[in-house]
Design an enzyme around this catalytic site. Structure first.
Site, PDB file in Angstrom:
ATOM      1  N   GLU A 119       3.336  68.840  27.482  1.00 45.20           N
ATOM      2  CA  GLU A 119       2.569  68.859  26.091  1.00 45.20           C
ATOM      3  C   GLU A 119       1.405  68.065  26.020  1.00 45.20           C
ATOM      4  O   GLU A 119       0.221  68.477  25.396  1.00 45.20           O
ATOM      5  CB  GLU A 119       3.759  68.495  25.176  1.00 45.20           C
ATOM      6  CG  GLU A 119       4.824  69.513  24.943  1.00 45.20           C
ATOM      7  CD  GLU A 119       6.074  69.037  24.552  1.00 45.20           C
ATOM      8  OE1 GLU A 119       7.259  69.786  24.863  1.00 45.20           O
ATOM      9  OE2 GLU A 119       6.331  68.080  24.024  1.00 45.20           O
ATOM     10  N   GLU A 139      13.364  71.438  28.203  1.00 49.40           N
ATOM     11  CA  GLU A 139      13.941  71.181  26.836  1.00 49.40           C
ATOM     12  C   GLU A 139      15.228  72.189  26.533  1.00 49.40           C
ATOM     13  O   GLU A 139      16.308  71.643  26.103  1.00 49.40           O
ATOM     14  CB  GLU A 139      12.889  71.087  25.768  1.00 49.40           C
ATOM     15  CG  GLU A 139      12.048  69.972  25.779  1.00 49.40           C
ATOM     16  CD  GLU A 139      10.653  70.476  26.474  1.00 49.40           C
ATOM     17  OE1 GLU A 139       9.756  69.620  26.176  1.00 49.40           O
ATOM     18  OE2 GLU A 139      10.499  71.329  27.326  1.00 49.40           O
TER      19      GLU A 139
END
Length: 261
Positions: A119, A139
Site C-alpha cells: 500500500e 489481510e
C-alpha cells in the site's frame, strides 16, 4: 541535510536525509523486516514533512535490511481498541501526505512488500522493484482490512478483476508478474535497485521543479476524489474486521514488553 528521530534510546524507525535535492527515506526496522507499528507511522509522516520543507526535487522511499516492508507488526502488543480510530486515521493520513508531497516519490522495493508495504508503494508516483521483490495482500485471510487507499489505487493500476484476485486470494506476486500487470514501472537486479532509484530521482530533481510539481498535482487530481472516499470507507471496514486492534502495534506497550524480556 540528514535527520533521524528516535525516542527512549531506541533506533529511529525511519531514517531521512536530503542531499543534492533528492530526499531518501528508509524504513529502519530491519530486525522485523520493517513491519509497521505506531511509531513507524508517526516517523514516516514526519519524514515526508521534512523532505517537503527541504524543497527536495524528488524522494526515494526504501527499506533497510532484507525487505521493503513486511506489513503490520502483529507480534507487538495490540493498540488499545479505544484508540484504534485515531490510529487508523493517522495511517490513512500517510497516503494523503505522500500524495500531497510536491516532489515525485519513487518506491524502491526489494524483498517482501506485504499488506501495508504494498500500500505504501501504491501511494508513490513511481515504483522500481528489485528482481527479488514479492508483493502480497494477506489481510483478508488474517481477518484484517486493506488500508491506505489500496481499494482505489490498486484497481486503477491493475484493473478491478486483478485487484480482487490479489486482495481476496492473497497470493504472492513476483517482480516480473508485478511489472506485467502494471503494479511496478520497472524491474532491476537486486544489487542495482538503489542506484536505479537514485538515478531516476536525480533526473527528476534536475527538471524545473515547479513544472514537475504541477504535473504530479494534475495527474494526482484525476483520482483524488475517489481516493478520499476510499480512505474513509477503509477506516469503517477496518473497525468491523475480526482483528481491528491488531492493525497497529502500540509503541508504548511494545517498548515495555521489550524492556520486560
Amino acid at each position: 541535510m540528514s535527520e533521524t528521530r528516535s525516542g527512549g534510546g531506541r533506533p529511529p524507525s525511519v531514517e531521512c536525509e536530503v542531499e543534492g535535492g533528492v530526499g531518501v527515506i528508509r524504513l529502519n526496522r530491519p530486525e522485523c523486516l520493517n513491519a509497521v507499528d505506531g511509531a513507524l507511522v508517526e516517523e514516516l509522516g514526519e519524514a515526508f514533512d521534512r523532505v517537503a520543507r527541504a524543497h527536495a526535487g524528488a524522494v526515494v522511499l526504501a527499506g533497510r535490511g532484507r525487505a521493503f516492508c513486511a506489513g503490520h507488526d502483529l507480534k507487538e502488543p495490540a493498540a488499545d481498541p479505544a484508540e484504534l480510530p485515531a490510529r487508523l486515521e493517522r495511517t490513512q493520513d500517510l497516503t494523503r501526505r505522500i500524495r500531497a508531497c510536491p516532489a515525485p516519490v519513487i518506491a524502491a522495493v526489494h524483498g517482501h512488500a506485504v499488506g501495508i508495504g504494498v500500500e505504501l508503494a501504491l501511494c508513490c508516483d513511481l515504483v522500481i522493484a528489485a528482481e527479488d521483490a514479492r508483493f502480497r495482500f494477506p489481510e483478508a485471510g488474517l481477518g484484517l482490512s486493506i488500508t491506505n487507499a489500496a481499494s482505489r489505487l490498486l484497481p486503477l493500476l491493475v484493473g478491478p478483476l486483478k485487484a480482487k484476485e490479489l486482495v481476496l486470494l492473497g497470493e504472492p506476486v513476483d517482480a516480473a508478474e508485478a511489472h506485467r500487470i502494471g503494479l511496478v514501472n520497472t524491474v532491476v537486479p537486486a544489487g542495482a535497485l538503489m542506484d536505479a532509484a537514485l538515478e531516476r530521482a536525480a533526473r527528476l530533481a534536475g527538471q524545473p521543479r515547479a513544472a514537475t510539481a504541477l504535473a504530479k498535482e494534475a495527474l494526482t487530481a484525476g483520482t483524488e476524489q475517489g481516493v478520499e472516499a476510499a480512505l474513509e470507507l477503509e477506516v469503517r471496514h477496518a473497525l468491523r474486521t475480526e482483528r481491528p486492534a491488531a492493525l497497529f502495534a502500540d509503541p508504548v506497550g511494545a517498548s515495555r514488553a521489550r524492556d520486560a524480556r
